[in-house]
Scaffold this motif. Sequence first.
Motif, mmCIF file in Angstrom:
data_model
loop_
_atom_site.group_PDB
_atom_site.id
_atom_site.type_symbol
_atom_site.label_atom_id
_atom_site.label_comp_id
_atom_site.label_asym_id
_atom_site.label_seq_id
_atom_site.Cartn_x
_atom_site.Cartn_y
_atom_site.Cartn_z
ATOM 1 N N GLN A 105 49.562 27.691 58.002
ATOM 2 C CA GLN A 105 48.829 28.737 57.285
ATOM 3 C C GLN A 105 49.796 29.647 56.523
ATOM 4 N N ARG A 106 50.889 30.018 57.158
ATOM 5 C CA ARG A 106 51.873 30.884 56.505
ATOM 6 C C ARG A 106 52.580 30.169 55.361
ATOM 7 N N ARG A 107 52.858 28.893 55.539
ATOM 8 C CA ARG A 107 53.491 28.121 54.466
ATOM 9 C C ARG A 107 52.566 28.005 53.262
ATOM 10 N N ASN A 108 51.283 27.857 53.535
ATOM 11 C CA ASN A 108 50.321 27.766 52.442
ATOM 12 C C ASN A 108 50.272 29.079 51.660
ATOM 13 N N GLN A 109 50.269 30.195 52.374
ATOM 14 C CA GLN A 109 50.305 31.494 51.706
ATOM 15 C C GLN A 109 51.585 31.646 50.882
ATOM 16 N N ALA A 110 52.709 31.227 51.465
ATOM 17 C CA ALA A 110 53.990 31.341 50.760
ATOM 18 C C ALA A 110 53.986 30.507 49.481
ATOM 19 N N LEU A 111 53.362 29.337 49.541
ATOM 20 C CA LEU A 111 53.276 28.489 48.352
ATOM 21 C C LEU A 111 52.539 29.203 47.228
ATOM 22 N N PHE A 112 51.381 29.781 47.535
ATOM 23 C CA PHE A 112 50.605 30.443 46.487
ATOM 24 C C PHE A 112 51.289 31.721 45.997
ATOM 25 N N ARG A 113 52.003 32.400 46.880
ATOM 26 C CA ARG A 113 52.750 33.586 46.427
ATOM 27 C C ARG A 113 53.856 33.179 45.457
ATOM 28 N N MET A 114 54.509 32.065 45.747
ATOM 29 C CA MET A 114 55.558 31.587 44.862
ATOM 30 C C MET A 114 54.978 31.167 43.509
ATOM 31 N N LEU A 115 53.827 30.484 43.536
ATOM 32 C CA LEU A 115 53.184 30.089 42.284
ATOM 33 C C LEU A 115 52.708 31.316 41.504
ATOM 34 N N ARG A 116 52.228 32.305 42.227
ATOM 35 C CA ARG A 116 51.802 33.549 41.567
ATOM 36 C C ARG A 116 52.986 34.211 40.875
ATOM 37 N N GLN A 117 54.123 34.238 41.563
ATOM 38 C CA GLN A 117 55.317 34.842 40.985
ATOM 39 C C GLN A 117 55.722 34.121 39.703
ATOM 40 N N ALA A 118 55.565 32.799 39.699
ATOM 41 C CA ALA A 118 55.910 32.035 38.495
ATOM 42 C C ALA A 118 55.020 32.419 37.320
ATOM 43 N N LEU A 119 53.753 32.708 37.600
ATOM 44 C CA LEU A 119 52.832 33.075 36.523
ATOM 45 C C LEU A 119 53.172 34.426 35.910
ATOM 46 N N THR A 120 53.812 35.292 36.669
ATOM 47 C CA THR A 120 54.151 36.619 36.132
ATOM 48 C C THR A 120 55.228 36.538 35.058
ATOM 49 N N LYS A 121 55.889 35.380 34.937
ATOM 50 C CA LYS A 121 56.918 35.218 33.906
ATOM 51 C C LYS A 121 56.304 35.021 32.523
ATOM 52 N N ALA A 122 55.021 34.689 32.495
ATOM 53 C CA ALA A 122 54.369 34.422 31.214
ATOM 54 C C ALA A 122 54.086 35.719 30.478
ATOM 55 N N SER A 123 53.954 35.603 29.172
ATOM 56 C CA SER A 123 53.563 36.771 28.381
ATOM 57 C C SER A 123 52.133 37.144 28.731
ATOM 58 N N ASP A 124 51.802 38.386 28.559
ATOM 59 C CA ASP A 124 50.478 38.873 28.937
ATOM 60 C C ASP A 124 49.383 38.091 28.225
ATOM 61 N N SER A 125 48.405 37.679 28.987
ATOM 62 C CA SER A 125 47.230 37.031 28.407
ATOM 63 C C SER A 125 46.092 37.153 29.399
ATOM 64 N N PHE A 126 44.888 37.111 28.882
ATOM 65 C CA PHE A 126 43.718 37.244 29.748
ATOM 66 C C PHE A 126 43.646 36.083 30.730
ATOM 67 N N THR A 127 43.997 34.872 30.271
ATOM 68 C CA THR A 127 43.926 33.688 31.135
ATOM 69 C C THR A 127 44.877 33.800 32.313
ATOM 70 N N ILE A 128 46.119 34.218 32.031
ATOM 71 C CA ILE A 128 47.105 34.351 33.103
ATOM 72 C C ILE A 128 46.691 35.445 34.077
ATOM 73 N N ASP A 129 46.232 36.577 33.542
ATOM 74 C CA ASP A 129 45.807 37.682 34.412
ATOM 75 C C ASP A 129 44.655 37.254 35.318
ATOM 76 N N ALA A 130 43.716 36.504 34.755
ATOM 77 C CA ALA A 130 42.576 36.040 35.550
ATOM 78 C C ALA A 130 43.036 35.060 36.629
ATOM 79 N N SER A 131 43.996 34.202 36.278
ATOM 80 C CA SER A 131 44.514 33.236 37.251
ATOM 81 C C SER A 131 45.221 33.948 38.395
ATOM 82 N N ILE A 132 46.004 34.963 38.059
ATOM 83 C CA ILE A 132 46.708 35.720 39.094
ATOM 84 C C ILE A 132 45.710 36.418 40.016
ATOM 85 N N ALA A 133 44.655 36.976 39.440
ATOM 86 C CA ALA A 133 43.644 37.664 40.249
ATOM 87 C C ALA A 133 42.968 36.691 41.216
ATOM 88 N N ARG A 134 42.708 35.476 40.746
ATOM 89 C CA ARG A 134 42.063 34.477 41.611
ATOM 90 C C ARG A 134 43.006 34.019 42.718
#
Length: 397
Positions: A201-230
């Motif tokens: 369970q903790r590894r699964n959370q860590a995976l999504f946190r890492m993927l979320r962090q990768a998305l923050t590198k993108a330029s601001d966009s509604f799609t990225i913001d919505a993905s991060i929120a989900r």
Amino acid sequence: MFGDPDLQKLAVESRQRLVQEFAETYADLRERVKRVPDAEAQRISETYSCPLEIAMVAYIISMDSIMSEREAVALMASELERRSEVGEAVPNLPGNVMEFALLEGRWLSHLYGQFNRTIEKQVRNLANEEGSFSSDDVGVERALSIIAARTKLAETAILPVVDEWLKDHVKSTSSDVLTAFGLAVTRWNPNTLNGRLLHIQRRNQALFRMLRQALTKASDSFTIDASIARIDQLISELEQPPEDMTPRAVSHLLLHIVPRQTSGRGDKSQYVSVGTASTRGNKAEPDMSSPFDFLERDVKLAKRRKGDERESYLKERIARVIKVLKYEDHTVIDCIEMCLKELQDRFDLQDILLDNILNSNKDLIREAPAAERDLMAVNMVYEFITKSIYGEEDTAE
């Protein structure tokens, strides 16, 4: 991704297929229990101290090579106990117990059979996608690709099955789902599953946190913001105790539990390896469905053994195949002929004069008392394997 109408459409189609499959399986089981030999049902009932109706369904599950009679009885007994604990005990009447056994038998056949095979195949592609990334090199596009692939699998292949399981299991919780599905996809024992669940369970959370962090590198966009929120919402759901998780979170956690194949590469991701190899032995081979598939495998495995150990191992497996064939209404003579012909084809024994062997065996079987014919059939198939497949050198070991 998470709210994509296409995913919702796939989930609906998956649920419809499941409902249709279950209707057919239920009808098939109901018909097949009528043909279960009384002696076999009584034997299982007495051996495992279970109702006769559960014994009959366990016999069919065993004949289908889904699991052993003991495992089937234990899992159905566990569900009976759970229902009693939540105040929904199954009335101790033959009709009620049979309905329960048919329902649970249907689920055991699906989870340990079709569902397990389907998820394992689909996870192979996902494993290639996610297998080598790390927090240092994952880019935005790759992060989005991994999230989309995991979401598609979790929410269109697993979630519909989870929802249906919850409907059929009164007052069950997400913790019950994790146990039922987790045992099916890993084949771990319950203590092992419970012991590893928090870590996974903790590894699964860590995976999504890492993927979320990768998305923050993108330029601001509604799609990225919505993905991060989900993703934030999913991480929050995954942080809950198992019994309080949403079905969606359970589906993502189950996907993380599914064993991945070991690639042998040195770049495997630390986020997705969950500590067990593929149940298919890390081989890209067809799933075994025919009793002869299992017999072929066992003949190859038995070659590693010697003497009495090999004989005991092989005869037990041969007896099981003959038992399955007899259940399909084949005579003992038919069973011998089918086994020998399959072995001849699968091991390319074109020089063997099979007709002569079959004719002599048929005469011996016809002359033998009915009670001895099954054992004679096992010995005849065993003798054919040792002489024709292993050769005289192997039989002398």
